[in-house]
Write an enzyme that holds these catalytic residues in place. Structure first.
Site, mmCIF file in Angstrom:
data_model
loop_
_atom_site.group_PDB
_atom_site.id
_atom_site.type_symbol
_atom_site.label_atom_id
_atom_site.label_comp_id
_atom_site.label_asym_id
_atom_site.label_seq_id
_atom_site.Cartn_x
_atom_site.Cartn_y
_atom_site.Cartn_z
ATOM 1 N N LYS A 161 96.331 71.807 -14.947
ATOM 2 C CA LYS A 161 96.306 71.795 -13.482
ATOM 3 C C LYS A 161 95.335 72.851 -12.955
ATOM 4 O O LYS A 161 94.597 72.612 -11.993
ATOM 5 C CB LYS A 161 97.726 72.009 -12.927
ATOM 6 N N GLN B 75 106.864 74.619 -11.887
ATOM 7 C CA GLN B 75 106.729 73.781 -13.081
ATOM 8 C C GLN B 75 108.093 73.502 -13.713
ATOM 9 O O GLN B 75 108.882 74.409 -13.947
ATOM 10 C CB GLN B 75 105.791 74.465 -14.093
ATOM 11 N N ASP C 295 104.319 68.528 -5.224
ATOM 12 C CA ASP C 295 104.918 67.651 -6.237
ATOM 13 C C ASP C 295 105.549 66.419 -5.585
ATOM 14 O O ASP C 295 105.786 65.413 -6.254
ATOM 15 C CB ASP C 295 106.019 68.413 -7.008
#
Lengths: 290, 290
Positions: B53, B97, B120
């Site tokens: 990422k 995460q 997200d």
């Protein structure tokens, strides 16, 4: 064969009895659950629905306040009312009756209601919890009522094929999430106007939820022998033999009763369940926010 | 027959090019999109994902900040970090995460992220918008990437039967909503571990989304000739012939390539799409909140 009736009046009465017991517990703590209903304009069906909700409040011991706004109210006026109710600690549940007058942004109003008071369960936060598999909060009333009615009727759901006809944010989409979530465990197909072979899709189902808003669309030869069929539709069909000029029809043809194992009637099926679940949500909101 | 490859690297590169163009426009307004990634503990796979990422951020011109917390961090420490990022106007996107260390309530952390910074797309508000049929906000990255990849591959979706295997809040549930919403218009079946005849369900599908997390579960004889198959799985399979002792396998058996019309590879399919859509969400968040 004639289908067992999924009797929403009987099942709804059971739910209301549970609600009443919860209200008593709250009363002992000095709390009376309080539902505020906002109605904008004079849609006759809306007034009928709101009347039924008010009577349910009386039955279970929920205080109800009705705020009537004229059909030509500004959007900002409705916002104003919602914001006042959001910040009023004596109000536990807020419901803005649908439909709003043409041109008024219903989703924007829904977004504005405090999710903790959103007893319709239409706020994105409450819908999003269903995507997460969480059904312990304010769940949309009709979808919650459908599940409860199936369970009440002794219909097996786990591992069965369920078809939902219609994908509305109010019924179709949330009921599909509830049917498929862990612990309920149906295999769920959502069909809609673009589905190419909707009768075939339906025929493969053990459970059919008809929530499409087309009178008597689901035919007897669409339904597998013994399937459970829940009819969410309430449609007006012209009928000159009636004084009022119409009759109410569900989304399911009456002949389905000869094929289905279970069938919810219209009226007297999902309608009373929706109202009972609204009462339950109001009490849940009062329990959480007081 | 060998399936056309749904090449996530190529499609993802197109998305990243779009993102870069959007970043330039933001730069002209003096804004650099900024993604903050919180990582708790030292799960090796998580570190690989976060590294990927960060590299994507570099490629498209998004600033990234990485906050590493030790595995034994208190829940309150993570809350603290999220709240600081929520209130920091220079941060446009926040990503915590997954997985968090055992016992740490991931949903509670998700609930805490400002929905406007939830790149997200896992916050209930953002998931709930999908139930409402709204896909114009922060849509979960993998589901959004799946749709984009199908479109990129020229796969017809409207009116087709799609089967989603797996009902997670991260992939299965949201991708089913995206596939079935108005304008995309698949007829969607969500299947899962309790589905009794998953191979049969799969065989009826024009589009299969495998998001179950079981290595090579979807067999060639589960798939209809010419179907489009998207493999979301990333599973480790013991393999002593590899130095690291395992190989990566998708949820789809490689033989499916002989039957399917389109197939996304693992790796190089959904993985790069997820990252590209994360970049897109970060820019969308920056556009909306600056």
């Amino acid at each position: 064969m004639s289908a067992q009736v999924l009797d929403g009046k009987a099942c709804g009465a059971e739910v209301e009895a549970e609600v009443k017991a919860k209200v008593s517990v709250l009363n002992e703590r000095g709390i009376t659950p309080h539902l505020a209903v906002v109605i904008v304009g004079d849609d006759p069906a809306s007034h009928v629905y709101v009347g039924a909700k008010e009577r349910a409040c009386e039955r279970v011991g929920v205080k109800s306040t009705r705020i009537d706004l004229p059909a030509d109210s500004d959007f900002s006026k409705v916002v104003d009312v919602v914001e006042k109710l959001n910040s009023d600690p004596s109000v536990h549940g807020i419901l803005v009756q649908s439909p709003l007058p043409k041109g008024m942004d219903e989703l924007a109003i829904t977004d504005m209601i405090d999710p903790a008071k959103d007893v319709d369960g239409f706020h994105p936060v409450n819908l999003g919890r269903l995507v997460q598999g969480r059904a312990d909060g304010l769940v949309p009333c009709t979808p919650a009522g459908v599940i409860r009615l199936l369970e009440w009727g002794g219909v097996d759901i786990s591992g069965k094929n369920a078809v939902v006809i219609g994908r509305s944010r109010i019924v179709g989409a949330p009921v599909s999430l509830l049917l498929g979530r862990k612990g309920v465990d149906a295999t769920v197909t959502i069909s809609h106007s673009r589905t190419s072979d909707i009768a075939d899709v339906c025929r493969a189902a053990d459970i059919v939820i008809a929530a499409v808003g087309r009178a008597e669309m689901v035919q007897a030869d669409w339904v597998k022998q013994g399937a459970a069929v829940v009819d969410v539709g309430v449609n007006r069909v012209d009928d000159e033999s009636r004084e009022r000029g119409y009759r109410l029809a569900g989304d399911v043809h009456p002949d389905v009763a000869d094929v289905a194992g279970h069938l919810s009637p219209v009226p007297g099926g999902v309608g009373p369940m929706t109202i009972a679940m609204l009462m339950l949500n109001t009490v849940t909101a009062a329990e959480s926010n007081s």
